[in-house]
Design an enzyme around this catalytic site. Structure first.
Site, mmCIF file in Angstrom:
data_model
loop_
_atom_site.group_PDB
_atom_site.id
_atom_site.type_symbol
_atom_site.label_atom_id
_atom_site.label_comp_id
_atom_site.label_asym_id
_atom_site.label_seq_id
_atom_site.Cartn_x
_atom_site.Cartn_y
_atom_site.Cartn_z
ATOM 1 N N ASP A 44 12.073 -0.356 -19.792
ATOM 2 C CA ASP A 44 12.167 -0.037 -18.826
ATOM 3 C C ASP A 44 12.033 0.571 -17.402
ATOM 4 O O ASP A 44 13.894 1.876 -17.789
ATOM 5 C CB ASP A 44 13.251 -1.613 -18.481
ATOM 6 C CG ASP A 44 13.553 -1.672 -17.199
ATOM 7 O OD1 ASP A 44 13.766 -0.855 -15.770
ATOM 8 O OD2 ASP A 44 14.842 -3.082 -16.929
ATOM 9 N N SER A 81 3.513 3.954 -0.718
ATOM 10 C CA SER A 81 3.336 2.787 0.092
ATOM 11 C C SER A 81 2.578 2.604 1.157
ATOM 12 O O SER A 81 3.018 3.903 1.996
ATOM 13 C CB SER A 81 3.573 1.547 -0.317
ATOM 14 O OG SER A 81 3.308 0.583 0.782
ATOM 15 N N TYR A 118 12.169 -2.423 0.563
ATOM 16 C CA TYR A 118 10.385 -1.952 0.488
ATOM 17 C C TYR A 118 10.172 -0.107 0.432
ATOM 18 O O TYR A 118 10.424 0.430 0.118
ATOM 19 C CB TYR A 118 9.583 -2.792 0.019
ATOM 20 C CG TYR A 118 8.658 -2.209 -0.531
ATOM 21 C CD1 TYR A 118 8.371 -2.128 -2.094
ATOM 22 C CD2 TYR A 118 7.484 -2.047 0.580
ATOM 23 C CE1 TYR A 118 7.296 -2.148 -2.503
ATOM 24 C CE2 TYR A 118 6.077 -1.990 -0.569
ATOM 25 C CZ TYR A 118 6.175 -1.859 -1.806
ATOM 26 O OH TYR A 118 4.562 -1.352 -2.753
ATOM 27 N N LYS A 170 10.304 3.414 -0.049
ATOM 28 C CA LYS A 170 8.943 3.514 -0.633
ATOM 29 C C LYS A 170 9.011 4.931 0.692
ATOM 30 O O LYS A 170 8.322 6.045 0.117
ATOM 31 C CB LYS A 170 7.279 3.216 -0.057
ATOM 32 C CG LYS A 170 7.545 1.830 -1.140
ATOM 33 C CD LYS A 170 6.948 2.515 -2.685
ATOM 34 C CE LYS A 170 6.703 1.688 -3.353
ATOM 35 N NZ LYS A 170 6.378 2.408 -4.766
HETATM 36 P P1 NAD Z 1 1.325 -4.705 -10.850
HETATM 37 O O1 NAD Z 1 2.612 -5.868 -10.939
HETATM 38 O O2 NAD Z 1 0.178 -4.780 -10.862
HETATM 39 O O3 NAD Z 1 2.063 -3.398 -11.195
HETATM 40 C C1 NAD Z 1 3.305 -2.975 -11.720
HETATM 41 C C2 NAD Z 1 3.523 -2.823 -12.910
HETATM 42 O O4 NAD Z 1 5.093 -2.172 -13.134
HETATM 43 C C3 NAD Z 1 3.780 -4.167 -13.415
HETATM 44 O O5 NAD Z 1 2.598 -4.235 -14.854
HETATM 45 C C4 NAD Z 1 4.814 -4.369 -14.186
HETATM 46 O O6 NAD Z 1 5.549 -4.619 -15.133
HETATM 47 C C5 NAD Z 1 5.215 -2.505 -13.384
HETATM 48 N N1 NAD Z 1 6.916 -2.346 -13.936
HETATM 49 C C6 NAD Z 1 7.639 -3.649 -13.184
HETATM 50 N N2 NAD Z 1 8.862 -3.401 -12.825
HETATM 51 C C7 NAD Z 1 9.443 -1.847 -13.996
HETATM 52 C C8 NAD Z 1 10.335 -1.539 -14.906
HETATM 53 N N3 NAD Z 1 11.626 -1.671 -14.200
HETATM 54 N N4 NAD Z 1 9.776 -1.024 -15.555
HETATM 55 C C9 NAD Z 1 8.586 -0.804 -16.022
HETATM 56 N N5 NAD Z 1 7.583 -1.334 -15.483
HETATM 57 C C10 NAD Z 1 8.053 -2.304 -14.819
HETATM 58 O O7 NAD Z 1 1.265 -4.269 -9.304
HETATM 59 P P2 NAD Z 1 1.075 -2.447 -8.509
HETATM 60 O O8 NAD Z 1 0.495 -3.497 -6.627
HETATM 61 O O9 NAD Z 1 -0.625 -2.407 -8.905
HETATM 62 O O10 NAD Z 1 2.067 -2.131 -7.850
HETATM 63 C C11 NAD Z 1 1.876 -0.716 -8.709
HETATM 64 C C12 NAD Z 1 2.991 0.407 -7.284
HETATM 65 O O11 NAD Z 1 1.341 -0.028 -5.927
HETATM 66 C C13 NAD Z 1 4.045 -0.200 -7.240
HETATM 67 O O12 NAD Z 1 4.425 1.296 -6.858
HETATM 68 C C14 NAD Z 1 4.303 -0.713 -6.059
HETATM 69 O O13 NAD Z 1 5.002 -0.697 -5.323
HETATM 70 C C15 NAD Z 1 2.719 0.459 -5.300
HETATM 71 N N6 NAD Z 1 0.974 -0.579 -3.869
HETATM 72 C C16 NAD Z 1 1.251 -1.627 -4.483
HETATM 73 C C17 NAD Z 1 0.407 -2.531 -3.379
HETATM 74 C C18 NAD Z 1 -0.941 -3.689 -3.613
HETATM 75 O O14 NAD Z 1 -0.713 -4.525 -2.195
HETATM 76 N N7 NAD Z 1 -0.914 -4.487 -4.745
HETATM 77 C C19 NAD Z 1 0.240 -1.645 -2.516
HETATM 78 C C20 NAD Z 1 1.142 -0.145 -2.508
HETATM 79 C C21 NAD Z 1 1.731 -0.196 -2.862
#
Ligand code: NAD
Length: 260
Positions: free
Chosen positions: A59, A138, A151, A155
């Site tokens: 975590d 992001s 959020y 970011k």
């Molecule tokens: P995702 O939910 O598939 O992946 C995020 C991962 O982080 C998950 O596996 C989750 O279990 C893990 N996580 C969450 N809280 C946690 C914690 N406290 N400790 C350890 N792990 C934790 O989504 P994603 O889109 O792959 O997200 C990855 C990054 O990309 C994030 O930082 C998100 O803000 C960023 N992001 C995503 C998008 C989008 O559209 N999906 C766009 C811009 C930025």
């Protein structure tokens, strides 16, 4: 032998979405990868074992948990070359509805963990004579949005943190960059948003329509396309690249509605 052979990489949020795509890409190119996640997924085990990826339960909101993750990577491989602070959560709420707990969860996951991930990795990287950190910010870190102020704040702070640490640690040959994705399909975050939507198909089209290249391609950005930018940033080809915030958003952050 590939470019990353002999290198050790830690990827947070590595069980799903962008983090999983990144862990796979770094491992295929030779790195020993520690994919840390709050929810390690059973379904990853076979493939991760084949690629030599260690799936670690962690975590990232806890500095102690982050410390033991970094210590485990160093203890098992003797080094730490690459850190990808990628774990993150969304927070779709207007400011008036944000509770203290909401604020803490979002800030602790997206910002505090990114800062302490960096601060815990830097001494080892200094000792080794260099290293590379990539933070997943992001599009919301470049332009604020109307539906998720906390959020966006988290970011934008990740972008500021990236630039600040890049400046502080260039002398140590530690490069710090961030990626700023637009809406990425096939991620836990996007799937959760779509599941809650009244009309998921319309919401998908709205995301696609918001960026010129996604619109012209008729699809969202993929996790692999974000991972490929992270892969570039950790490569020798990016040796002179630090303090940047790369938009991987099909032009969404240009701020001009796509024509057509
Ligand atoms: P995702 O939910 O598939 O992946 C995020 C991962 O982080 C998950 O596996 C989750 O279990 C893990 N996580 C969450 N809280 C946690 C914690 N406290 N400790 C350890 N792990 C934790 O989504 P994603 O889109 O792959 O997200 C990855 C990054 O990309 C994030 O930082 C998100 O803000 C960023 N992001 C995503 C998008 C989008 O559209 N999906 C766009 C811009 C930025």
């Amino acid at each position: 032998m590939t470019e990353l052979t002999g290198k050790t990489a830690v990827v947070t949020g590595g069980a799903n979405g962008i983090g999983r795509a990144t862990a796979r890409m770094l491992a295929r190119d030779g790195a020993t990868v520690f994919a840390a996640d709050l929810n390690p997924l059973e379904e990853n085990q076979t493939e991760f074992a084949r690629l030599g990826i260690r799936q670690v339960a962690c975590d990232v909101r806890s500095v102690e948990a982050l410390r033991s993750l970094i210590e485990q990577a160093i203890a098992e491989t003797g080094r730490l070359d690459i850190l990808v602070n990628n774990a993150g959560i969304g927070m779709v709420k207007p400011a008036a509805e944000v509770s203290e707990d909401d604020w803490d969860r979002c800030m602790d996951t997206n910002l505090k963990a990114t800062f302490f991930g960096c601060s815990l990795a830097i001494p080892q990287m200094q000792q080794q004579g260099g290293g590379v950190i990539v933070n997943t910010a992001s599009n919301a870190g470049l332009l604020p949005r109307t539906h998720d102020p906390v959020y966006s704040i988290s970011k934008m702070a990740v972008v500021a943190l990236t630039k600040s640490l890049a400046l502080c640690h260039g002398k140590d040959r530690i490069r710090v960059n961030c990626v700023c994705p637009g809406p990425v399909g096939d991620t836990g975050m996007m799937n959760a948003d779509l599941e809650q939507a009244d009309d998921p198909a319309a919401m998908t089209q709205k995301f696609i329509a918001a960026s010129p290249i996604a619109r012209a391609s008729g699809r969202m950005i993929s996790p692999e396309e974000v991972a490929a930018s992270i892969r570039y940033l950790v490569s020798e080809a990016a040796l002179m690249v630090t303090g940047t915030a790369i938009a991987i958003d099909g032009g969404k952050s240009l701020g001009v509605p796509p024509a057509g």
